[in-house]
Enzyme design. Sequence first.
Site, PDB file in Angstrom:
ATOM      1  N   CYS A   9      -7.301  -2.554   3.198  1.00 41.59           N
ATOM      2  CA  CYS A   9      -7.059  -1.322   3.762  1.00 41.59           C
ATOM      3  C   CYS A   9      -7.176  -0.581   2.586  1.00 41.59           C
ATOM      4  CB  CYS A   9      -4.774  -1.220   3.804  1.00 41.59           C
ATOM      5  SG  CYS A   9      -5.245   1.199   4.581  1.00 41.59           S
ATOM      6  N   HIS A  24       1.013  -4.061   5.484  1.00 41.13           N
ATOM      7  CA  HIS A  24      -0.028  -3.692   6.364  1.00 41.13           C
ATOM      8  C   HIS A  24      -1.212  -4.692   5.537  1.00 41.13           C
ATOM      9  CE1 HIS A  24      -0.441  -0.199   4.610  1.00 41.13           C
ATOM     10  NE2 HIS A  24      -1.489  -0.119   5.001  1.00 41.13           N
ATOM     11  N   GLU A  25      -1.489  -4.704   4.707  1.00 43.62           N
ATOM     12  CA  GLU A  25      -2.831  -5.945   3.438  1.00 43.62           C
ATOM     13  C   GLU A  25      -2.007  -6.989   3.209  1.00 43.62           C
ATOM     14  OE1 GLU A  25      -4.108  -1.850   1.122  1.00 43.62           O
ATOM     15  OE2 GLU A  25      -3.253  -4.093  -0.093  1.00 43.62           O
ATOM     16  N   CYS A  78     -14.815   0.069  24.212  1.00 42.81           N
ATOM     17  CA  CYS A  78     -14.854   2.269  24.118  1.00 42.81           C
ATOM     18  C   CYS A  78     -15.904   2.414  23.419  1.00 42.81           C
ATOM     19  CB  CYS A  78     -13.325   2.290  23.512  1.00 42.81           C
ATOM     20  SG  CYS A  78     -13.404   2.468  21.703  1.00 42.81           S
ATOM     21  N   CYS A 109       0.887  -1.471  -0.238  1.00 45.22           N
ATOM     22  CA  CYS A 109       0.378   0.126  -0.114  1.00 45.22           C
ATOM     23  C   CYS A 109       0.973   1.418   0.463  1.00 45.22           C
ATOM     24  CB  CYS A 109      -1.210   0.090   0.870  1.00 45.22           C
ATOM     25  SG  CYS A 109      -1.919   1.437   1.353  1.00 45.22           S
ATOM     26  N   HIS A 110       0.546   2.304  -0.322  1.00 43.05           N
ATOM     27  CA  HIS A 110       0.837   3.522  -1.061  1.00 43.05           C
ATOM     28  C   HIS A 110       1.675   3.800   0.884  1.00 43.05           C
ATOM     29  CE1 HIS A 110       2.027   7.698  -1.299  1.00 43.05           C
ATOM     30  NE2 HIS A 110       2.709   7.137  -2.331  1.00 43.05           N
ATOM     31  N   THR A 111       1.041   3.679   1.983  1.00 39.66           N
ATOM     32  CA  THR A 111       1.070   3.752   3.325  1.00 39.66           C
ATOM     33  C   THR A 111       2.388   2.909   3.550  1.00 39.66           C
ATOM     34  OG1 THR A 111      -1.132   4.807   3.863  1.00 39.66           O
ATOM     35  CG2 THR A 111       0.589   4.205   5.489  1.00 39.66           C
ATOM     36  N   ARG A 121      -7.078   2.265  17.608  1.00 37.45           N
ATOM     37  CA  ARG A 121      -6.938   3.507  16.278  1.00 37.45           C
ATOM     38  C   ARG A 121      -5.474   3.672  16.099  1.00 37.45           C
ATOM     39  NH1 ARG A 121      -9.455   9.426  17.910  1.00 37.45           N
ATOM     40  NH2 ARG A 121     -10.992   8.064  18.224  1.00 37.45           N
ATOM     41  N   CYS A 149     -11.843  -2.802  19.907  1.00 41.74           N
ATOM     42  CA  CYS A 149     -11.603  -2.980  20.977  1.00 41.74           C
ATOM     43  C   CYS A 149     -13.166  -3.990  21.732  1.00 41.74           C
ATOM     44  CB  CYS A 149     -11.002  -2.325  21.645  1.00 41.74           C
ATOM     45  SG  CYS A 149     -12.471  -1.380  22.795  1.00 41.74           S
ATOM     46  N   CYS A 194     -16.302   1.467  19.905  1.00 37.73           N
ATOM     47  CA  CYS A 194     -16.778   0.320  19.719  1.00 37.73           C
ATOM     48  C   CYS A 194     -18.423   0.322  19.357  1.00 37.73           C
ATOM     49  CB  CYS A 194     -16.387  -0.750  20.332  1.00 37.73           C
ATOM     50  SG  CYS A 194     -14.313  -1.095  19.143  1.00 37.73           S
ATOM     51  N   CYS A 230     -11.826   2.818  16.989  1.00 38.77           N
ATOM     52  CA  CYS A 230     -11.632   2.804  18.379  1.00 38.77           C
ATOM     53  C   CYS A 230     -11.115   3.778  19.133  1.00 38.77           C
ATOM     54  CB  CYS A 230     -11.309   1.275  18.441  1.00 38.77           C
ATOM     55  SG  CYS A 230     -11.051   0.607  19.655  1.00 38.77           S
ATOM     56  N   ARG A 269      -2.535  -2.618  -6.945  1.00 31.32           N
ATOM     57  CA  ARG A 269      -1.996  -3.217  -6.372  1.00 31.32           C
ATOM     58  C   ARG A 269      -0.680  -5.059  -6.514  1.00 31.32           C
ATOM     59  NH1 ARG A 269      -2.645   0.227  -3.235  1.00 31.32           N
ATOM     60  NH2 ARG A 269      -3.877   0.265  -1.315  1.00 31.32           N
TER      61      ARG A 269
END
Length: 379
Positions: free
Chosen positions: A177, A69-70, A102, A47-49, A117, A99, A105, A113, A372
């Site tokens: 993502c 993270h994907e 909270c 991902c670009h992130t 988060r 979670c 949630c 969250c 992707r």
Amino acid sequence: MSTTGQIIRCKAAVAWEAGKPLVIEEVEVAPPQKHEVRIKILFTSLCHTDVYFWEAKGQTPLFPRIFGHEAGGIVESVGEGVTDLQPGDHVLPIFTGECGECRHCHSEESNMCDLLRINTERGGMIHDGESRFSINGKPIYHFLGTSTFSEYTVVHSGQVAKINPDAPLDKVCIVSCGLSTGLGATLNVAKPKKGQSVAIFGLGAVGLGAAEGARIAGASRIIGVDFNSKRFDQAKEFGVTECVNPKDHDKPIQQVIAEMTDGGVDRSVECTGSVQAMIQAFECVHDGWGVAVLVGVPSKDDAFKTHPMNFLNERTLKGTFFGNYKPKTDIPGVVEKYMNKELELEKFITHTVPFSEINKAFDYMLKGESIRCIITMGA
């Protein structure tokens, strides 16, 4: 032989310093602690992130680090207190969490969250602040609590979505993502009605996800806006019916769109992070009922202004995070949209590389050649 409770040695792509090629290393992955899950990653995507924080041009660098993270994988073992997941479950690790306890949630309106988060600066696990990765006893930092560029990773159970075991992980891994961020921005936040018009600002992966959402919703016109006309042919595959390049016009693009649509589009989704595009996306929606949704992340000090009459004339401006999807509750449903052929994922996947050639995925993205790229672990 069971690996439960044992350290696992496996391969991971380690970023030793900013902007330098990742190096495949043997790492030690500790067992999951309280409320954690250890996952065998089978497929991951870039991902670009990941690229943004690997380049580390706009934030405090944190290295050595395992990005990613994907992804899609299978639960290997669970830590104390994990009751909703078990070894063998097919899962998607998610960069943000749920979670379940909270106020966010408990709210049907929020997915932000308090505990889980997104946090780009945390290099360890929430439970104890420590990393579960090490090389020769020295810790390797986590990224977004997921670190999927490793054959095994440890993730907080609140960041793990259990999905249909029949879903192909090499396809649905991209749901975790960018695609869902765009898709949900349209379906969950803009909420176009069948037959309405939608403008999408930015035709990268997130924007194409937003366009896919507009297609699924039955929009009659999907107008893509981008400064890169090379993206226009590809965008048509995602339901975009017409494309506009602001450089081709000598008047503000919101005025161009208003003229194209008899006063403005019904919905717009901004996916660039450009303040100028945010203004344009808001001002191009029709008065009385138009809704604009901001998705793109701006620079820290950015601000924009628009005339208050735009609001008083009953235009609505909304923001969204991760398409308003709750990770554990809602993402399995996005996977089902693919399984029932409502959502098309294959067209987002432009490249596939073996894990040993993970740096090619970075090259494809930096050159603007990929939407992707799937990275096959163990290859």
